[in-house]
Design an enzyme around this catalytic site. Sequence first.
Site, PDB file in Angstrom:
ATOM      1  N   ILE A 103       7.797  -2.436   1.660  1.00 37.23           N
ATOM      2  CA  ILE A 103       7.002  -3.576   1.629  1.00 37.23           C
ATOM      3  C   ILE A 103       7.588  -4.677   2.338  1.00 37.23           C
ATOM      4  O   ILE A 103       8.530  -5.167   1.660  1.00 37.23           O
ATOM      5  CB  ILE A 103       6.505  -3.900   0.219  1.00 37.23           C
ATOM      6  CG1 ILE A 103       6.047  -2.556  -0.435  1.00 37.23           C
ATOM      7  CG2 ILE A 103       5.704  -4.935  -0.137  1.00 37.23           C
ATOM      8  CD1 ILE A 103       4.765  -1.838   0.147  1.00 37.23           C
ATOM      9  N   THR A 104       6.696  -5.268   3.379  1.00 32.43           N
ATOM     10  CA  THR A 104       7.473  -6.346   4.102  1.00 32.43           C
ATOM     11  C   THR A 104       7.166  -7.676   3.484  1.00 32.43           C
ATOM     12  O   THR A 104       6.206  -7.877   2.868  1.00 32.43           O
ATOM     13  CB  THR A 104       6.715  -6.505   5.386  1.00 32.43           C
ATOM     14  OG1 THR A 104       6.674  -5.464   5.999  1.00 32.43           O
ATOM     15  CG2 THR A 104       6.722  -7.593   6.324  1.00 32.43           C
ATOM     16  N   GLU A 133       1.471  -0.047  10.117  1.00 34.67           N
ATOM     17  CA  GLU A 133      -0.043  -0.288  10.068  1.00 34.67           C
ATOM     18  C   GLU A 133      -0.730   0.807  10.953  1.00 34.67           C
ATOM     19  O   GLU A 133      -1.692   0.376  11.579  1.00 34.67           O
ATOM     20  CB  GLU A 133      -0.236  -1.877  10.682  1.00 34.67           C
ATOM     21  CG  GLU A 133       0.184  -3.004   9.801  1.00 34.67           C
ATOM     22  CD  GLU A 133      -0.442  -4.383   9.879  1.00 34.67           C
ATOM     23  OE1 GLU A 133      -1.719  -4.341  10.395  1.00 34.67           O
ATOM     24  OE2 GLU A 133       0.127  -5.363   9.605  1.00 34.67           O
ATOM     25  N   ARG A 188      -4.158  -4.593  12.594  1.00 32.80           N
ATOM     26  CA  ARG A 188      -3.304  -3.849  13.880  1.00 32.80           C
ATOM     27  C   ARG A 188      -3.534  -4.638  15.047  1.00 32.80           C
ATOM     28  O   ARG A 188      -2.561  -4.369  16.064  1.00 32.80           O
ATOM     29  CB  ARG A 188      -3.540  -2.426  13.831  1.00 32.80           C
ATOM     30  CG  ARG A 188      -5.358  -2.329  14.247  1.00 32.80           C
ATOM     31  CD  ARG A 188      -5.108  -0.661  14.117  1.00 32.80           C
ATOM     32  NE  ARG A 188      -4.706  -0.137  12.962  1.00 32.80           N
ATOM     33  CZ  ARG A 188      -5.614   0.701  12.034  1.00 32.80           C
ATOM     34  NH1 ARG A 188      -6.831   0.978  12.267  1.00 32.80           N
ATOM     35  NH2 ARG A 188      -5.123   1.148  11.049  1.00 32.80           N
ATOM     36  N   SER A 195       3.091   8.520   0.375  1.00 35.82           N
ATOM     37  CA  SER A 195       1.947   8.341   0.975  1.00 35.82           C
ATOM     38  C   SER A 195       2.110   7.335   1.815  1.00 35.82           C
ATOM     39  O   SER A 195       2.180   6.022   1.762  1.00 35.82           O
ATOM     40  CB  SER A 195       0.865   7.980  -0.099  1.00 35.82           C
ATOM     41  OG  SER A 195       1.470   6.907  -0.750  1.00 35.82           O
ATOM     42  N   LEU A 212       0.604  -1.219  -0.106  1.00 33.92           N
ATOM     43  CA  LEU A 212       0.060   0.065   0.013  1.00 33.92           C
ATOM     44  C   LEU A 212       0.889   1.166  -0.175  1.00 33.92           C
ATOM     45  O   LEU A 212       0.662   1.895  -0.584  1.00 33.92           O
ATOM     46  CB  LEU A 212      -0.804  -0.061   1.187  1.00 33.92           C
ATOM     47  CG  LEU A 212      -1.714   1.239   1.500  1.00 33.92           C
ATOM     48  CD1 LEU A 212      -2.654   1.482   0.434  1.00 33.92           C
ATOM     49  CD2 LEU A 212      -2.447   1.015   2.836  1.00 33.92           C
TER      50      LEU A 212
HETATM   51  C1  LIG Z   1       9.754  -1.920   8.660  1.00 37.31           C
HETATM   52  C2  LIG Z   1       8.503  -1.476   7.950  1.00 37.31           C
HETATM   53  C3  LIG Z   1       7.581  -2.415   7.322  1.00 37.31           C
HETATM   54  C4  LIG Z   1       6.511  -1.744   6.560  1.00 37.31           C
HETATM   55  N1  LIG Z   1       5.626  -2.755   6.096  1.00 37.31           N
HETATM   56  C5  LIG Z   1       4.857  -2.371   5.066  1.00 37.31           C
HETATM   57  C6  LIG Z   1       4.018  -2.997   4.350  1.00 37.31           C
HETATM   58  O1  LIG Z   1       4.266  -4.388   4.344  1.00 37.31           O
HETATM   59  N2  LIG Z   1       3.177  -2.553   3.369  1.00 37.31           N
HETATM   60  C7  LIG Z   1       2.962  -1.386   3.254  1.00 37.31           C
HETATM   61  O2  LIG Z   1       2.017  -0.630   2.513  1.00 37.31           O
HETATM   62  N3  LIG Z   1       3.775  -0.177   4.289  1.00 37.31           N
HETATM   63  C8  LIG Z   1       4.545  -0.835   5.161  1.00 37.31           C
HETATM   64  N4  LIG Z   1       5.032   0.027   5.919  1.00 37.31           N
HETATM   65  C9  LIG Z   1       4.898   1.488   5.986  1.00 37.31           C
HETATM   66  C10 LIG Z   1       4.120   1.833   7.103  1.00 37.31           C
HETATM   67  O3  LIG Z   1       2.854   1.426   7.184  1.00 37.31           O
HETATM   68  C11 LIG Z   1       4.467   3.490   7.210  1.00 37.31           C
HETATM   69  O4  LIG Z   1       5.725   3.764   7.220  1.00 37.31           O
HETATM   70  C12 LIG Z   1       3.668   4.219   8.085  1.00 37.31           C
HETATM   71  O5  LIG Z   1       2.237   4.194   7.698  1.00 37.31           O
HETATM   72  C13 LIG Z   1       3.974   5.798   8.214  1.00 37.31           C
HETATM   73  O6  LIG Z   1       4.016   6.189   7.191  1.00 37.31           O
HETATM   74  P1  LIG Z   1       5.372   7.055   6.712  1.00 37.31           P
HETATM   75  O7  LIG Z   1       6.480   6.323   6.802  1.00 37.31           O
HETATM   76  O8  LIG Z   1       5.169   7.743   5.277  1.00 37.31           O
HETATM   77  O9  LIG Z   1       4.990   8.399   7.681  1.00 37.31           O
HETATM   78  P2  LIG Z   1       4.450   9.781   7.781  1.00 37.31           P
HETATM   79  O10 LIG Z   1       2.838   9.407   7.246  1.00 37.31           O
HETATM   80  O11 LIG Z   1       5.234  10.711   6.917  1.00 37.31           O
HETATM   81  O12 LIG Z   1       4.437  10.223   9.283  1.00 37.31           O
HETATM   82  C14 LIG Z   1       5.597  10.918   9.939  1.00 37.31           C
HETATM   83  C15 LIG Z   1       4.954  11.220  11.101  1.00 37.31           C
HETATM   84  O13 LIG Z   1       3.928  12.202  11.071  1.00 37.31           O
HETATM   85  C16 LIG Z   1       2.762  11.916  11.728  1.00 37.31           C
HETATM   86  N5  LIG Z   1       1.563  12.269  11.267  1.00 37.31           N
HETATM   87  C17 LIG Z   1       1.157  12.168   9.978  1.00 37.31           C
HETATM   88  N6  LIG Z   1      -0.001  12.612   9.393  1.00 37.31           N
HETATM   89  C18 LIG Z   1      -0.335  13.054  10.892  1.00 37.31           C
HETATM   90  C19 LIG Z   1      -1.670  13.405  10.993  1.00 37.31           C
HETATM   91  N7  LIG Z   1      -2.635  13.661  10.128  1.00 37.31           N
HETATM   92  N8  LIG Z   1      -1.725  13.972  12.358  1.00 37.31           N
HETATM   93  C20 LIG Z   1      -0.888  13.736  13.427  1.00 37.31           C
HETATM   94  N9  LIG Z   1       0.339  13.212  12.957  1.00 37.31           N
HETATM   95  C21 LIG Z   1       0.442  12.985  11.498  1.00 37.31           C
HETATM   96  C22 LIG Z   1       3.046  10.302  11.917  1.00 37.31           C
HETATM   97  O14 LIG Z   1       2.194   9.947  13.254  1.00 37.31           O
HETATM   98  C23 LIG Z   1       4.475  10.398  12.054  1.00 37.31           C
HETATM   99  O15 LIG Z   1       4.602  10.552  13.352  1.00 37.31           O
HETATM  100  C24 LIG Z   1       6.254  -0.416   6.573  1.00 37.31           C
HETATM  101  C25 LIG Z   1       6.995   0.355   7.448  1.00 37.31           C
HETATM  102  C26 LIG Z   1       8.189   0.072   8.151  1.00 37.31           C
HETATM  103  C27 LIG Z   1       9.152   0.847   8.748  1.00 37.31           C
END
Ligand SMILES: Cc1cc2nc3c(=O)[nH]c(=O)nc-3n(C[C@H](O)[C@H](O)[C@H](O)COP(=O)(O)OP(=O)(O)OC[C@H]3O[C@@H](n4cnc5c(N)ncnc54)[C@H](O)[C@@H]3O)c2cc1C
Length: 382
Positions: free
Chosen positions: A159-160, A365, A245, A132, A127
């Site tokens: 992507i895990t 998640e 989650r 995004s 995703l």
């Molecule tokens: C090890 C690992 C495995 C993963 N595995 C998968 C996977 O298998 N598939 C997949 O699709 N994704 C995966 N992810 C992605 C993961 O879901 C995202 O990293 C996560 O959702 C956060 O998105 P971002 O990194 O873009 O951070 P951002 O969205 O940029 O967030 C950065 C900070 O801003 C804060 N923030 C953002 N928007 C708001 C708001 N509206 N209000 C308050 N605070 C806010 C967040 O809480 C965070 O503290 C993985 C990530 C990691 C690190």
Amino acid sequence: MTAPLTALAEEEQIFRATVREFADRELTPRAQKQDTQGHYDKDLVPKLFELGVMAIETPQEWGGGGGSFFLSVLAIEELSRADAAVGVLVDAQNTLVANALLRFAAPELRQRTLTRMAKDTVASYALSEAGSGSDAFALKTVAVEDGDSYRLTGQKMWITNAAEAGVFLVMANANPSAGYRGITSFIVDRDTKGFTIGKKEDKLGIRASSTCELVFDGARVPKSSVVGKIGQGYKIAIETLNEGRIAIGAQMVGIAQGALEDSLRYTAQRKQFGKTIGSFQAVQFQLAQMATDLEAARLMVYNAARLKDAGAPFLKEAAMAKLFASQVAERVTSAAVELYGGLGYTRESPVEKRWRDAKIGKIYEGTSNMQLQTIAKQIQRG
Ligand SMILES: Cc1cc2nc3c(=O)[nH]c(=O)nc-3n(C[C@H](O)[C@H](O)[C@H](O)COP(=O)(O)OP(=O)(O)OC[C@H]3O[C@@H](n4cnc5c(N)ncnc54)[C@H](O)[C@@H]3O)c2cc1C
């Protein structure tokens, strides 16, 4: 009389004991090594299929266990108690990809894909993109109709399981002018032309779990591989993540359980001032606090999972369980590092890895802020 939340049915007890025995035998001895090398040993994934934890809820006639969501939660907790990097492999396979297929895919796609996933095929859930994460539906990967197929173009990130996976559940927008209502889910085979696995991340924790970029350059995906309907992808993503989650909460409970057990063992044996450090009341109180936090987190996770299996609303409880269990995992593992003293700060101890592993619970998640947003919406709605 209503059973206590932690009372397990016979089937649940047997399943948990089987997974625990496997984890003690196969995971604990290699957890540190896999963490250092940054990938699973080659023989590990086939063993997980053999154990039956790669298709827990998949019907038995397709090679799965025909079990409940609660069993997935137990498996992820037990595996994560030994190695959280293995817990997440099983989490993405069961609670995200298999879950989406079971609930939304047409019968042929569902049977075909779940049968492979029960036998020997690892799955990934794709995703997130560079632009995004929390704002997941701002994704830019597009799916353009081309005869009996769609052509996918774009890049996924984080992507895990991508290094091990044979199938990928990919969210792409088939109608960007409709905004999030154009998002559609596709099953994409690893060997699809125009699809490559990109850079693998070098991570703080859960280091044996692969986290990679995916690159789609006009990758052709047949229409028969659309999961559900065109435009249903946002609903599939929301609903699978709502359930997934709870399992991340279970991963965090497993990490904290492992750290508490390490701490009990170490404090019973380490001597200072002529006594075991576990005989000092201050240390006993730290252990008691860790156990209490852990108990609360486990009850929240089990309650959310039981609600889900009972078909009752669980959105708020799931968000609270993940939020709280990830806080507890960080607190408990941090206390464990301190109880190990200098040793806790080194790779000689098992607890520094657990502390690094725990951090991811507040990020993937849905970050903790996203969980708080969900909880606030639910409580203000009344
Ligand atoms: C090890 C690992 C495995 C993963 N595995 C998968 C996977 O298998 N598939 C997949 O699709 N994704 C995966 N992810 C992605 C993961 O879901 C995202 O990293 C996560 O959702 C956060 O998105 P971002 O990194 O873009 O951070 P951002 O969205 O940029 O967030 C950065 C900070 O801003 C804060 N923030 C953002 N928007 C708001 C708001 N509206 N209000 C308050 N605070 C806010 C967040 O809480 C965070 O503290 C993985 C990530 C990691 C690190």
